[in-house]
Each structure stands twice: as C-alpha cells, then as structure tokens.
Design a protein around this motif. Sequence first.
Motif, PDB file in Angstrom:
ATOM      1  N   ILE A 101       0.807  -1.225   0.000  1.00  0.00           N
ATOM      2  CA  ILE A 101       0.000   0.000   0.000  1.00  0.00           C
ATOM      3  C   ILE A 101       0.836   1.269   0.000  1.00  0.00           C
ATOM      4  N   GLY A 102       2.149   1.114   0.129  1.00  0.00           N
ATOM      5  CA  GLY A 102       2.963   2.333   0.129  1.00  0.00           C
ATOM      6  C   GLY A 102       4.412   2.023   0.385  1.00  0.00           C
ATOM      7  N   ARG A 103       5.169   3.079   0.660  1.00  0.00           N
ATOM      8  CA  ARG A 103       6.624   2.942   0.741  1.00  0.00           C
ATOM      9  C   ARG A 103       7.170   3.873   1.812  1.00  0.00           C
ATOM     10  N   VAL A 104       8.295   3.453   2.364  1.00  0.00           N
ATOM     11  CA  VAL A 104       9.008   4.251   3.356  1.00  0.00           C
ATOM     12  C   VAL A 104      10.040   5.107   2.638  1.00  0.00           C
ATOM     13  N   SER A 105      10.171   6.356   3.070  1.00  0.00           N
ATOM     14  CA  SER A 105      11.244   7.193   2.518  1.00  0.00           C
ATOM     15  C   SER A 105      11.971   7.895   3.665  1.00  0.00           C
ATOM     16  N   ALA A 106      12.990   8.653   3.324  1.00  0.00           N
ATOM     17  CA  ALA A 106      13.883   9.186   4.364  1.00  0.00           C
ATOM     18  C   ALA A 106      13.293  10.409   5.068  1.00  0.00           C
ATOM     19  N   ALA A 107      12.703  11.300   4.315  1.00  0.00           N
ATOM     20  CA  ALA A 107      12.351  12.585   4.919  1.00  0.00           C
ATOM     21  C   ALA A 107      11.002  13.068   4.381  1.00  0.00           C
ATOM     22  N   PRO A 108      10.306  13.929   5.141  1.00  0.00           N
ATOM     23  CA  PRO A 108      10.665  14.387   6.490  1.00  0.00           C
ATOM     24  C   PRO A 108      10.325  13.335   7.546  1.00  0.00           C
ATOM     25  N   PRO A 109      11.229  13.143   8.528  1.00  0.00           N
ATOM     26  CA  PRO A 109      11.032  12.096   9.508  1.00  0.00           C
ATOM     27  C   PRO A 109       9.723  12.241  10.284  1.00  0.00           C
ATOM     28  N   GLY A 110       9.027  11.132  10.434  1.00  0.00           N
ATOM     29  CA  GLY A 110       7.800  11.120  11.229  1.00  0.00           C
ATOM     30  C   GLY A 110       6.560  11.503  10.463  1.00  0.00           C
ATOM     31  N   ARG A 111       6.703  11.844   9.179  1.00  0.00           N
ATOM     32  CA  ARG A 111       5.546  12.339   8.430  1.00  0.00           C
ATOM     33  C   ARG A 111       4.944  11.235   7.574  1.00  0.00           C
ATOM     34  N   VAL A 112       3.639  11.041   7.687  1.00  0.00           N
ATOM     35  CA  VAL A 112       2.938  10.046   6.874  1.00  0.00           C
ATOM     36  C   VAL A 112       1.949  10.779   5.972  1.00  0.00           C
ATOM     37  N   THR A 113       2.040  10.520   4.688  1.00  0.00           N
ATOM     38  CA  THR A 113       1.128  11.179   3.751  1.00  0.00           C
ATOM     39  C   THR A 113       0.359  10.139   2.936  1.00  0.00           C
ATOM     40  N   VAL A 114      -0.734  10.601   2.352  1.00  0.00           N
ATOM     41  CA  VAL A 114      -1.585   9.752   1.511  1.00  0.00           C
ATOM     42  C   VAL A 114      -1.644  10.353   0.125  1.00  0.00           C
ATOM     43  N   LYS A 115      -1.415   9.523  -0.877  1.00  0.00           N
ATOM     44  CA  LYS A 115      -1.742   9.931  -2.249  1.00  0.00           C
ATOM     45  C   LYS A 115      -3.220   9.596  -2.419  1.00  0.00           C
ATOM     46  N   THR A 116      -4.054  10.637  -2.574  1.00  0.00           N
ATOM     47  CA  THR A 116      -5.505  10.403  -2.562  1.00  0.00           C
ATOM     48  C   THR A 116      -5.980   9.780  -3.870  1.00  0.00           C
ATOM     49  N   VAL A 117      -7.227   9.341  -3.880  1.00  0.00           N
ATOM     50  CA  VAL A 117      -7.792   8.725  -5.089  1.00  0.00           C
ATOM     51  C   VAL A 117      -7.855   9.699  -6.253  1.00  0.00           C
ATOM     52  N   ILE A 118      -7.816  11.009  -5.972  1.00  0.00           N
ATOM     53  CA  ILE A 118      -7.868  11.954  -7.095  1.00  0.00           C
ATOM     54  C   ILE A 118      -6.470  12.439  -7.474  1.00  0.00           C
ATOM     55  N   GLY A 119      -5.435  11.851  -6.836  1.00  0.00           N
ATOM     56  CA  GLY A 119      -4.078  12.136  -7.272  1.00  0.00           C
ATOM     57  C   GLY A 119      -3.373  13.248  -6.505  1.00  0.00           C
ATOM     58  N   THR A 120      -4.028  13.809  -5.513  1.00  0.00           N
ATOM     59  CA  THR A 120      -3.379  14.835  -4.691  1.00  0.00           C
ATOM     60  C   THR A 120      -2.724  14.163  -3.480  1.00  0.00           C
ATOM     61  N   THR A 121      -1.983  14.962  -2.712  1.00  0.00           N
ATOM     62  CA  THR A 121      -1.325  14.424  -1.525  1.00  0.00           C
ATOM     63  C   THR A 121      -1.822  15.162  -0.293  1.00  0.00           C
ATOM     64  N   ARG A 122      -2.072  14.413   0.771  1.00  0.00           N
ATOM     65  CA  ARG A 122      -2.440  15.036   2.035  1.00  0.00           C
ATOM     66  C   ARG A 122      -1.793  14.281   3.189  1.00  0.00           C
ATOM     67  N   LEU A 123      -1.871  14.921   4.366  1.00  0.00           N
ATOM     68  CA  LEU A 123      -1.322  14.331   5.577  1.00  0.00           C
ATOM     69  C   LEU A 123      -2.214  13.177   6.066  1.00  0.00           C
ATOM     70  N   LEU A 124      -1.588  12.134   6.633  1.00  0.00           N
ATOM     71  CA  LEU A 124      -2.351  11.102   7.343  1.00  0.00           C
ATOM     72  C   LEU A 124      -2.033  11.270   8.819  1.00  0.00           C
ATOM     73  N   ASP A 125      -2.954  11.911   9.537  1.00  0.00           N
ATOM     74  CA  ASP A 125      -2.702  12.251  10.931  1.00  0.00           C
ATOM     75  C   ASP A 125      -3.290  11.178  11.836  1.00  0.00           C
ATOM     76  N   PRO A 126      -2.636  10.888  12.973  1.00  0.00           N
ATOM     77  CA  PRO A 126      -3.267   9.948  13.900  1.00  0.00           C
ATOM     78  C   PRO A 126      -4.509  10.582  14.508  1.00  0.00           C
ATOM     79  N   PRO A 127      -5.502   9.766  14.855  1.00  0.00           N
ATOM     80  CA  PRO A 127      -6.736  10.327  15.383  1.00  0.00           C
ATOM     81  C   PRO A 127      -6.556  10.922  16.768  1.00  0.00           C
ATOM     82  N   SER A 128      -7.468  11.802  17.099  1.00  0.00           N
ATOM     83  CA  SER A 128      -7.459  12.445  18.394  1.00  0.00           C
ATOM     84  C   SER A 128      -8.858  12.355  18.954  1.00  0.00           C
ATOM     85  N   GLY A 129      -8.964  12.198  20.261  1.00  0.00           N
ATOM     86  CA  GLY A 129     -10.293  12.165  20.854  1.00  0.00           C
ATOM     87  C   GLY A 129     -10.866  10.769  20.878  1.00  0.00           C
ATOM     88  N   ASP A 130     -12.057  10.692  21.396  1.00  0.00           N
ATOM     89  CA  ASP A 130     -12.708   9.419  21.628  1.00  0.00           C
ATOM     90  C   ASP A 130     -13.532   9.069  20.411  1.00  0.00           C
TER      91      ASP A 130
END
Lengths: 362, 332
Positions: free
Chosen positions: B297-326
């Motif tokens: 489903i994806g690949r690891v790269s070097a930088a920026p450290p700690g950042r996870v992104t998603v290539k969306t179904v429409i071809g753009t890129t966004r952040l994949l943030d961990p959830p917050s709250g209940d």
Amino acid sequence: MKFIDEFRDQALVQNLARRLKALAKGPATVMEVCGTHTMAAARFGLKSLLPPGVTLISGPGCPVCVTDQSDLDAFLALGTEPGVVLVSFGDMLRVPGTHTSLEGLRAQGAEVRVVYSPLDAVELARATPEKHLVFFGVGFETTMPATALAIQTAAALGLDNFSVCCVHKTMPAALKALLSSGEVRVSGLLCPGHVTTIIGTRAFDFIPAEFGLPCAVTGFEPVDMLLGIESILRQMKEGKATVDNVYTRAVSVPANPQARELLAAVFAPDDAFWRGLGVIPGSGVRIRESYARFDARARFPQVWERLTPPPPSPCRCGEVLRGVMRPMDCPLFAGKCSPAQPLGPCMVSTEGACAAAYRYER
Amino acid sequence: MKRILLSHGAGGREMAALIDEVFLARYGDPNRVGDDSATVLVGSHRLAFTTDSFVVDPLFFPGGDIGRLAVAGTVNDLLTAAARPLVLSASFILEEGLEISVLQTISESMREAAAEAGVAIVTGDTKVVPRGAADKVFITTAGVGLVLRPGVSGAAARPGDEIILTGTVGDHGTAVLLAREKLLDGEAIRSDAAPLTGLVLNLLEEGCQIHAMRDPTRGGIASALNEIARQSQVAMEIIEARVPVAPAVAAACEALGLDVFQVANEGKMLIIVAPEDASKALFIIRRSPYGEAARVIGRVSAAPPGRVTVKTVIGTTRLLDPPSGDLLPRIC
C-alpha cells in the motif's frame, strides 16, 4: 460506492483542474460556506489543484464552531440540574466551554449521551421516564427538520421529560451579515448543498442581487467542488453573478415543502448569537409557544438566570469563522491549540477549519 | 481537578500523554522503543512479553466475540516482535448476575482461538464485582513468546522499504459499532478478529527481511503508521486507492462520518519489508486465509522524519494524521 466513486474519479478531477486553469483570469478568493466543504477540500487536497491566485477560504458553516460560548455554557449548566441527562451529537463533546466540556462534565459524573439523531433522544426519554432528557439543538437548516420532528414526536407521545436547548441557526441571514460587514473580501461563494436541499436555491438570490457576487450551490465530493469553483470563475469571466446550481442530483430550485412546513410549525424566527459574529438579527429560531414545554429555556429558566458571560479567551476562532484569518496564521495553531488540547471549536469539530488544516494540511 | 476522560483510552495522542505523564514518569524503561511487546533476555533466549485488556461492548458481534478478541489481540502483539507465541494468561472481571452460559460461550471461543493460534492458556484469575461495578465481562490476557528474529521493531523501518497491509481495513470497528448502535441492520459487515500466527511465522520461517510489524488496532492504520514513522524517524506515503476496503465498510464509514483509516482492525498486520523481499513476502502472505487480500500500500522514505502522507484517489497528496479524541469507545 455508487454516487460517490463517480465524483472522486481521478481523470474527471484532473480534467476539471485543467479547465479551471484555462478559466482563471487573475486572483480569486472563493468562500466555501459549509464545514463539510472545508473538510472535503482538505481531505482531498483540492487546494493543490487550483490555479495560481485562486484560493479557498472557509466560511461560517461549521455548526459546532459558530455555537456561541454562552450557549455551550448554558447547555453544560443544564447538566448539573438534578435528574437531567444531556444529549448531543458527538461533535460537540470535546468543545471547551468556559469551565469544562461535555466530555469533562461526563467524567465529573454528569450523564451525557451521544446520539446520531434527535429521535434517539426522544426514545431515551420514553425509556427513562425518571430522567429529563435535554437535546442540544445545534446546526443549520439541514438538522433543524430532525429536531422539529423530534419535538413533534415527543408531543405525540405525550412526553413531559424531553426538551431541546435550541441554538439552531439559519444560513442566509448570517451570510448577509458577514458580507455587509465589508470585513471579508470574496469573489464568490460555494453555497452549502445540504442546507439548500431544505431552503431551495432562491434563498441565496440576495447575494448576487445585493452584493454582485457569483454563487454556486455545491455538493461535497471533489468533482462537485471543482464544478462549483468552475462556475464561480466562469461567472467572473463573463461578468455575471447568479446562483448557479451544480448539485442538481440533490438540490431542486424550490424549497423542500415538507421540511419547510415542519420548521414553520415548530420554530419561529429569532435573533441568534454567533461565535465570532455576535448577534445577528433573524439568524436563528426559537421554539414556538405551542411547544414551550419542549423548550429547555422555558423549563429551566433558573439555569439561564445563573449564567455569567464567558470571560475573554485567547481563542481566535471568531476571526477564522469570519474568513479574515486562515487557521495556519493563528498564533495558537498546532502549538497551544491542537485536537488533543483544543482552545476553540474550530480545532475540535470534524467540520472545523482548524481541525481540517491540522489533520490534512500541516 | 483533572480526571480520566474516555479519550484517554482511545489509543491516540491523549493516551500517549497519559502513559508518559503517569506511568513512564514513575516506572518502566526510559529508553523503551515503544513497541506492542516488550522483549527480555532470559539466558540465551529473547522472550517477548505483552498484555492487553478487553472491554468490548457488545460481548458478541458479527465475526467474533470478546473471547476471540482477547486471544487474537495478545497473540498478534507478540507476533509484531517476530515472536512465536507460546503461552497466555487470562484474567476475568465478572459482574454479579452474569449468566454462566455466557462465560462458557466466551471460554469456548477462547479455546478455539488459542488452538488456532498455537498457544496454550496456562494461568488466569477470576474476580467478581457487585452489579454495576463492571459491565458484564472484562478480560485481560498476557502472553509470552519466543523471539525468532531479534531486531524486528517499529523503530527498524528503513527508507526504501515497502509497506504491506494483509487485508481490508475498518471491518472490526465498523462491525462492533453497528452491532452496538443497531445501525444499518442487515449490512454484511463482520469483524476480522483473528490470530495471525500462521501468516507471520511463515514469513519469518521463509527468511523474508521483515523490518517492522504492527497490528493496526485502535486508531487504525493511521495510528499504526504514524507510530512506526515516528519510532523509525522515517517518512511514509501510502496510496489510498491501494488500501483494500470492503464496499459495505466503505459505505458505512461514509454514512457515519468515520475515516476508515482510523477505524480499528483485529486481524490485520502492517508489515514493513525490505524492497527486494516485498514480492516474496506478498506471495507468502496471500497463501494464508487471512492474507488473501494483502497489498503493497505504500513505501518508506527518508524525509521528512515522522511524516505520513496519503496519495488520494484523485491524485493529490495530504497528511495522514493519527486520530485524536474518543472515536469509538469500547471497541476492543
């Protein structure tokens, strides 16, 4: 998923992005009025598809965000009344009031229930006659019919232990106030598709007529939103300003007569407090006299009498809601204010501009 | 006065802060790596050790029950340390008035799951509390495993590694939520709760260069990928269109406003593998009945450290943030 995948089609999206680039003639600021628009734009990274100079800014369309601090404090205070159970949509749970949040109040021992529908609150009231259930009526024209139906259902069931803390708001009056203030400069508006299914497209006719601004009633998938922006840019290019409907699969021009009838039966127009915007005449509703026993304000007047105005807060949500400050420009963003430690509602709500920026755009 | 909120138990930022401020401030290894299992050296053997509590509501849901969950959850945590699960403990907190037949059904389910996972349940404890002091049944399991491949850790992902997901996401959390709230009745959504012993041990025995594994439970793949990215100080990109989601789960999440990447799974593994072994690993995983829908489903790269992104179904890129709250309380 039918009716979803078609509107997330990559080829269609890229094609629309190219059309936008061809249409754009200089800078344009498009306000997406609805919080669901804000979240969709962030979740799908739409801003990266816009031509240079074309920007999206968030409007006052996140219902949780525009709920005034004093209204939230009143609802929280109701939770300390004996025998009262607070019932809310989940979105409101973590919004900080002056002293605590619904989540915090629950940890202190208050009964707080989360529902997906106001009718669930009526069912809870029916099942627990020894308690009084107060539903927090938050939201625009989209959620108002469900609250009205809940009140009518409670009346039909003859319930005496159900009421609504009504802070519902109506969109057109707020947009009028915002545009009249002159504070925010926009080139056009993506009007809220869901709200328009209830009130009809004509409710927004005053925007082109009085302010000369093009509008597009817009859905919430990437293709919908790009079609809306295309309509705005096309109207700008042609020197026109109308209310264009690009969400025809859901919205028809006249209002939904059934919903309108229901709203008129239960609610009367009233002034409303908006976070960041203040009191806007005619931008809210109150529960009609004939349903007064379902009005929490009439049932628990002592709670409102005890309330003190909220003290000043460092929160800058008001400026974000007026579209004069972007979330990332707020000095508190991602530092003192984050989803885990929110200072204001825009960082909490799943439709909040700050939450969208924090989750998807940092 | 600060009190415990439901969001302190949701597996997100609030829980991490609570663990740091209350527990790690007082005990534990300050240099811990933060994996799902601890490992300890005993003589010449390295053992993996973990524990997990289960408070799911309802006790029985499509695709599983609290007993199957209690075995699978702890077994899968041991597997993330590249360990062969050996023994489990099972402790019960029971509410006065619980029907004994319910406990028998749960225990039978635990026996079956343990047999499937190749572990023995060798010790346990039973407590009963007055009605209202607990809700029906809470189960705590702990497990010990023998580490077969030292060094497999959330801190060991390397740039260039491929990210394999062993199947569809969102099934468990959606199934439990729908069962509890009695929503969308009739939708064919079943929990994926399953011990992944066979799937993971095959990979290890056939010598695949696995660097990290995590079972994406509470907080879903969004939490799990962010944890690995932070621990390993690497970046990750996943391709949204490559993440398998069952159509009914996708529809339920749309309807309920849930982000399927943040919804809990109980029978899936994220496996970070050296690129030269990715095809081989995928082939082995797909032989397992729990890995038929596995994908890179994806690949690891070097930088920026700690950042996870998603290539969306429409071809753009966004952040994949961990959830917050209940998000969804009492999901496991």
